[in-house]
Design a protein around this motif. Structure first.
Motif, short mmCIF file in Angstrom:
data_model
loop_
_atom_site.label_atom_id
_atom_site.label_comp_id
_atom_site.label_asym_id
_atom_site.label_seq_id
_atom_site.Cartn_x
_atom_site.Cartn_y
_atom_site.Cartn_z
N ARG A 37 -3.45 8.75 -3.42
CA ARG A 37 -1.98 9.15 -3.75
C ARG A 37 -1.67 10.61 -4.12
N VAL A 38 -2.48 11.50 -3.03
CA VAL A 38 -2.16 12.92 -3.32
C VAL A 38 -0.91 13.12 -2.50
N LYS A 39 -0.16 14.20 -3.09
CA LYS A 39 1.05 14.72 -2.59
C LYS A 39 0.71 15.53 -1.25
N LEU A 40 1.17 15.40 -0.15
CA LEU A 40 1.02 16.15 1.07
C LEU A 40 2.29 17.02 1.48
N LEU A 41 2.10 18.30 1.46
CA LEU A 41 2.96 19.11 1.82
C LEU A 41 2.49 20.00 3.22
N ALA A 42 3.58 20.10 4.24
CA ALA A 42 2.74 20.56 5.56
C ALA A 42 3.43 21.30 6.46
N ALA A 43 3.09 21.99 7.30
CA ALA A 43 3.76 22.83 8.34
C ALA A 43 3.16 22.40 9.62
N ALA A 44 3.89 21.60 10.50
CA ALA A 44 3.45 21.29 11.82
C ALA A 44 4.30 21.79 13.06
N PHE A 76 -3.97 5.89 15.95
CA PHE A 76 -3.42 7.11 15.35
C PHE A 76 -1.85 6.75 14.62
N GLN A 77 -1.19 5.53 15.40
CA GLN A 77 0.06 5.15 14.69
C GLN A 77 -0.08 4.72 13.32
N ARG A 78 -1.16 4.20 12.80
CA ARG A 78 -1.33 3.88 11.41
C ARG A 78 -1.27 5.10 10.31
N THR A 79 -1.69 6.18 11.07
CA THR A 79 -1.69 7.62 10.42
C THR A 79 -0.08 7.96 10.40
N VAL A 80 0.57 7.89 11.35
CA VAL A 80 2.01 7.98 11.48
C VAL A 80 2.83 7.48 10.47
N SER A 81 2.49 6.11 10.12
CA SER A 81 3.05 5.21 9.54
C SER A 81 3.00 5.88 7.96
N ARG A 82 1.72 6.28 7.60
CA ARG A 82 1.01 6.80 6.57
C ARG A 82 1.74 7.95 6.12
N LEU A 83 1.75 8.84 7.06
CA LEU A 83 2.56 10.10 6.81
C LEU A 83 4.12 10.18 6.40
N GLU A 84 4.69 9.02 7.16
CA GLU A 84 6.01 8.96 6.85
C GLU A 84 6.14 8.19 5.31
N GLU A 85 5.43 7.34 5.08
CA GLU A 85 5.46 7.06 3.73
C GLU A 85 5.34 8.14 2.66
N MET A 86 4.23 8.65 2.81
CA MET A 86 3.83 9.87 2.16
C MET A 86 5.07 10.94 1.71
N SER A 128 8.06 9.69 1.20
CA SER A 128 8.96 8.82 0.32
C SER A 128 9.00 9.30 -1.15
N ALA A 129 10.28 9.01 -1.77
CA ALA A 129 10.22 9.34 -3.18
C ALA A 129 9.39 8.24 -3.95
N GLU A 130 9.30 6.99 -3.32
CA GLU A 130 8.24 6.03 -3.98
C GLU A 130 6.91 6.74 -4.16
N TYR A 131 6.56 7.23 -2.97
CA TYR A 131 5.22 7.74 -2.85
C TYR A 131 4.90 8.66 -3.86
N LEU A 132 5.94 9.66 -3.76
CA LEU A 132 5.89 11.15 -4.50
C LEU A 132 5.81 10.78 -6.20
N ALA A 133 6.23 9.63 -6.56
CA ALA A 133 6.65 9.26 -8.08
C ALA A 133 5.24 8.61 -8.47
N GLU A 134 4.15 8.25 -7.46
CA GLU A 134 3.09 7.67 -7.95
C GLU A 134 2.22 8.47 -8.48
N GLY A 135 1.37 8.24 -9.45
CA GLY A 135 0.34 9.10 -10.13
C GLY A 135 -0.94 9.54 -9.15
N HIS A 136 -1.71 10.37 -9.40
CA HIS A 136 -2.74 10.77 -8.64
C HIS A 136 -3.82 9.85 -8.89
#
Length: 372
Positions: A323-330, A347-357, A359-367
């Motif tokens: 549950r690490v917060k990810l900020l990126a430039a791509a 790689f599509q699973r990674t795409v899905s995870r990046l999209e979830e990361m 989200s407000a719900e993901y960002l609200a979770e603790g490390h």
């Protein structure tokens, strides 16, 4: 103003700059008492030495708890308000790197215990040390901390420090940890240990309104991520050239250089973190150590970059699971990063995870939230 830690905090609450927080208030009370003793000439410590009486937290204050609970803010408040000179505020990792440099010189010139020689040298320079983010991750630090801090305290240096870990969890499962236990016992015996784990994650509030995925790479994206870094860490922008780095130990056999490491936030370039040969152990170490990771320079990966794509998948898996917060430039949105090449379907699973990361719900979770 003497003994003003409590007063300064109350004024910030009254002005609406801070919200009432019982966990923070307990820490403020400990810092206030500590400041009064230190400003009065450390009389209670003298009583302790003469008559064996212990004044709770007379040698220091250890604030610990989850990220974003205001520990660094409270330490900064104590540093500003406690009227004693000279004093110094430092990131713990940077202080230890400096200490090892001093030790190298002392071993070549000083007689007796070089750790004591270095402690005596520091004690001549400062009466109050404020450390941000005490995190013991390598045997070299663990082996000297007890002797170093015992000597510093003996010489009258007092300490305020923050950590994400309780004292008993420092250097957990580390090599030869039994040699580190005297340092833990020193903290528990001589410091006021205060848990700061209120219900509000103030760092999450700082992420509110912050864009976490920037397209394309370039000066605008770099500036936005730089601004986010300083917002997340409360680090003075004017000191941007002094942001500490870190060498992260991986599996006890090698290190991974972190160009910017502060308060649990790390900054990497894609070229160094993913473009170079690395394995799951590297990315696991990053995910365990940092609650927020900033990556710049993520390219659109071609067929020829299948190794980089595979490493990127491993990296994102580790960050996501912890549950690490990810900020990126791509150079593209997640779906466009690797669409044609070996493993592009997976790689599509990674795409899905990046999209979830994002989200407000993901960002609200603790490390480190348990995913089971």
């Amino acid at each position: 103003m003497s003994g003003s830690v409590g007063r300064a905090y109350a004024e910030l609450v009254k002005a609406g700059e801070l919200k009432p927080d019982p966990a923070q208030q307990r820490a403020v009370d400990a810092l206030h008492r500590f400041g009064l003793r230190l400003e009065s000439g450390n009389g209670e410590s003298l009583l302790k030495r003469l008559f064996g009486k212990r004044a709770d937290g007379c040698e220091g204050v250890y604030l610990w708890g989850g990220v974003g609970r205001g520990k660094s803010m409270l330490m900064d408040l104590a540093f500003e308000q406690i009227d004693v000179r000279p004093k110094r505020r430092a990131h713990f990792h940077a202080f230890m790197l400096e200490t090892h440099g001093r030790l190298k010189k002392a071993r070549a010139t000083a007689e007796g215990d070089p750790v004591h020689a270095v402690a005596d040298e520091i004690a001549e320079e400062v009466k109050l040390l404020c450390f941000d983010e005490m995190q013991v991750t390598n045997p070299a630090d663990a082996m000297i901390l007890s002797r170093l801090f015992e000597r510093l305290i003996e010489r009258g240096v007092r300490v305020v420090t923050t950590s994400n870990r309780a004292p008993r969890d420092l250097y957990k499962d580390g090599l030869n940890r039994d040699l580190f236990m005297p340092f833990i016992e020193l903290i528990e015996r001589e410091f006021a240990v205060v848990e700061v784990n209120g219900p509000t994650d103030y760092r999450l509030h700082r992420l509110s309104g912050v864009k976490v995925w920037h397209v394309p790479n370039g000066p605008e994206a770099t500036k936005a991520l730089s601004d986010a870094f300083f917002k997340l860490t409360d680090y003075p922008v004017e000191d941007r050239a002094k942001v500490p780095s870190e060498d992260l130990h991986v599996g006890g056999t090698r290190t991974l250089h972190v160009p910017k490491s502060l308060k649990g936030v790390a900054v990497f370039s894609f070229k160094r973190l993913v473009g170079e040969p690395r394995g799951a152990a590297d990315y696991l170490a990053v995910a365990q150590r940092f609650h927020t990771v900033i990556i710049v320079g993520i390219p659109v990966m071609t067929k020829a970059m299948r190794n980089e794509a595979a490493r990127f998948v491993t990296l994102i898996d580790a960050l996501y699971e912890h549950r690490v917060k990810l900020l990126a430039a791509a150079d593209a949105e997640p779906a466009g990063l690797y669409s044609d090449g070996d493993g592009s379907f997976e790689f599509q699973r990674t795409v899905s995870r990046l999209e979830e990361m994002r989200s407000a719900e993901y960002l609200a979770e603790g490390h480190g939230t348990d995913r089971a």
